[in-house]
Design an enzyme around this catalytic site. Structure first.
Site, PDB file in Angstrom:
ATOM      1  N   ARG A 215       0.825  -1.226   0.012  1.00 49.09           N
ATOM      2  CA  ARG A 215       0.059  -0.038   0.118  1.00 49.09           C
ATOM      3  C   ARG A 215       0.926   1.419  -0.102  1.00 49.09           C
ATOM      4  NH1 ARG A 215      -4.121  -3.399   2.944  1.00 49.09           N
ATOM      5  NH2 ARG A 215      -2.792  -3.252   5.068  1.00 49.09           N
ATOM      6  N   PHE A 231     -11.427  -5.643  -6.123  1.00 50.10           N
ATOM      7  CA  PHE A 231     -11.380  -6.388  -5.012  1.00 50.10           C
ATOM      8  C   PHE A 231     -10.780  -5.862  -3.678  1.00 50.10           C
ATOM      9  CE2 PHE A 231     -10.053  -8.902  -8.869  1.00 50.10           C
ATOM     10  CZ  PHE A 231     -11.097  -9.782  -9.045  1.00 50.10           C
ATOM     11  N   ASP A 253     -15.856  -3.778  -5.116  1.00 48.13           N
ATOM     12  CA  ASP A 253     -15.750  -4.893  -4.490  1.00 48.13           C
ATOM     13  C   ASP A 253     -17.353  -5.507  -4.561  1.00 48.13           C
ATOM     14  OD1 ASP A 253     -13.942  -6.410  -2.222  1.00 48.13           O
ATOM     15  OD2 ASP A 253     -15.981  -6.886  -2.038  1.00 48.13           O
ATOM     16  N   SER A 254     -17.478  -6.757  -4.638  1.00 45.62           N
ATOM     17  CA  SER A 254     -18.965  -7.294  -4.723  1.00 45.62           C
ATOM     18  C   SER A 254     -19.532  -7.239  -3.146  1.00 45.62           C
ATOM     19  CB  SER A 254     -18.775  -8.928  -5.099  1.00 45.62           C
ATOM     20  OG  SER A 254     -18.031  -9.424  -4.087  1.00 45.62           O
ATOM     21  N   ALA A 283     -15.904  -7.352  -9.306  1.00 42.71           N
ATOM     22  CA  ALA A 283     -14.844  -6.866 -10.254  1.00 42.71           C
ATOM     23  C   ALA A 283     -14.499  -7.420 -11.448  1.00 42.71           C
ATOM     24  CB  ALA A 283     -13.506  -7.001  -9.270  1.00 42.71           C
ATOM     25  N   ASP A 301      -6.198  -7.239  -6.647  1.00 46.36           N
ATOM     26  CA  ASP A 301      -5.832  -7.739  -5.340  1.00 46.36           C
ATOM     27  C   ASP A 301      -6.920  -8.820  -4.798  1.00 46.36           C
ATOM     28  OD1 ASP A 301      -4.572  -8.744  -2.965  1.00 46.36           O
ATOM     29  OD2 ASP A 301      -5.347  -6.789  -1.883  1.00 46.36           O
ATOM     30  N   CYS A 341      -2.464 -14.370  -3.814  1.00 46.89           N
ATOM     31  CA  CYS A 341      -2.438 -14.786  -2.492  1.00 46.89           C
ATOM     32  C   CYS A 341      -2.517 -16.225  -2.499  1.00 46.89           C
ATOM     33  CB  CYS A 341      -3.406 -14.145  -1.589  1.00 46.89           C
ATOM     34  SG  CYS A 341      -4.923 -14.256  -1.766  1.00 46.89           S
TER      35      CYS A 341
END
Length: 397
Positions: A215, A231, A253-254, A283, A301, A341
């Site tokens: 970030r 995301f 974002d959802s 997204a 992300d 990730c």
């Protein structure tokens, strides 16, 4: 010969090599015999074919039969937890945590801190525990008491956030809730930015601390740019991009709840939500419908697309899709921050997928940075599987 402290699991001859190299996992196929009546979460002593003690750990269900806490004949009691958690805090203190600009960090990172199956995140004066194995779940109270006794840690509340992880493993739910104290505030500081953290109902422990350093890199590169954060969850990258001088930032974002918290975080840091909208939408769908040249810094992300090696191909296609769409739409000279990730995807595979997306999108790109998890998420050198977060920063022409 030293007597084992706990029920014994004996390994087959020649199957002790990994443990002797200090890898903390014992796979079920390596076991020759086990004490009768063992259940997941029991403490066991692991021995080789000649009854030499190799370590002490928790018996677990599944293909990983034992996760080792120690490579000796160790008693796992109050002194163990106090000593081990004290070492974790000393490492974080040597890294400069906490400090006046950052009061949230990871105190315990599972195998990276020789405590497989345990996550402890610190948010101000609250410690949030996430037990990911039966053994750790059975020791929540002991862990909580040890956290309260670590010199200098200054914990005023301990919250247990283990039910979600246990349910994923198909285990009985452990009630979430405060084990000790109660938090008076859920606002934390990261590199000077303020964030609301919902450890009670949010994802994981409430905030993705593993992206802290990344970030900051966004903050450095966002000046005078139009930023898209996909995301985005609760807007960690969005806040830091705006603090870096971005012209605007759109967060996608959802989750409606995440978008509400994202908007709150923008306001908390003095940014206008109307100028920096929080869009509740899938997204992938947003990227597909995005016009070209609207943004010159895009952040990807996503959650782990690859849960295990069985769905590797499908997950890699997911990464290729979002990177293709982002590369296709990004302005000339823009930056792409792209992450995975997924533990089952290594950096070589990830970079290959991003390269394939760039070829398909017809964009020239240069790798400026290779990114990973920060120092408070350490990787045990004997357990390379702990290196899960990987990212690339591309300059796209």
């Amino acid at each position: 010969m030293e007597e084992p402290r706990y029920p014994v699991i004996k390994l087959k001859r020649g199957k002790d090599e990994a443990v002797r190299r200090f890898h903390p996992w014992v796979f079920s196929g390596a076991i020759d015999s086990a004490a009768q009546g063992l259940q997941a979460g029991d403490i066991v002593t692991v021995v080789d074919a000649d009854d030499n003690i190799l370590g002490t750990g928790f018996c677990e269900s599944g293909s990983i039969a034992v996760k080792l806490l120690s490579f000796d004949n160790r008693k796992i009691g109050a002194m163990f937890w106090q000593e081990r958690l004290g070492r974790c805090f000393e490492m974080r203190r040597s890294l400069g945590f906490p400090n006046e600009n950052t009061d949230c960090y990871r105190l315990v990172h599972s195998e990276g801190d020789h405590l497989p199956g345990l996550i402890v995140d610190i948010y101000g004066k609250t410690a949030v525990i996430q037990a990911q194995t039966e053994g750790m779940a059975l020791n929540i109270k002991n862990i909580s008491e040890a956290l309260q006794s670590v010199p200098g840690l200054d914990v005023e509340a301990v919250y247990n956030k283990s039910s979600e992880a246990m349910q994923r493993m198909g285990k009985d739910a452990i009630d979430d809730g405060y084990i000790f104290g109660e938090s008076v505030t859920k606002i934390v500081t990261e590199n000077g930015s303020k964030f609301n953290v919902d450890w009670e109902t949010g994802q994981k422990t409430g905030f993705f601390l593993d992206q802290r350093d990344n970030r900051e890199l966004v903050r450095r590169l966002a000046h005078d740019r139009d930023v898209l954060n996909t995301f985005s969850y609760t807007g960690g990258f969005s806040v830091t991009a705006l603090r870096g001088g971005a012209r605007r930032c759109v967060s996608v974002d959802s989750s409606r709840k995440a978008m509400d918290v994202c908007a709150n975080n923008l306001t908390l840091n003095g940014f206008d939500v109307e100028s920096n909208p929080c869009v509740c939408q899938d997204a992938k769908e947003y990227l597909t419908n995005l016009e070209k040249d609207e943004f010159d810094l895009i952040i990807l992300d996503p959650p782990a697309f690859v849960k295990n090696h069985k769905n590797l191909h499908h997950g890699l296609q997911g990464y290729k899709f979002i990177n293709y769409e982002a590369l296709l739409k990004l302005r000339h000279g823009g930056f792409l921050f792209t992450f995975s990730c997924s533990q089952a995807v290594d950096i070589v595979q990830f970079q290959s997928v991003v390269m394939a997306a760039a070829i398909e999108a017809g964009r020239d790109a240069h790798i400026l940075y290779r990114l990973s998890q920060p120092a408070d998420h350490p990787v045990n050198i004997f357990h390379p599987e702990g290196s899960y977060l990987k990212g690339l920063v591309l300059k796209v022409d």
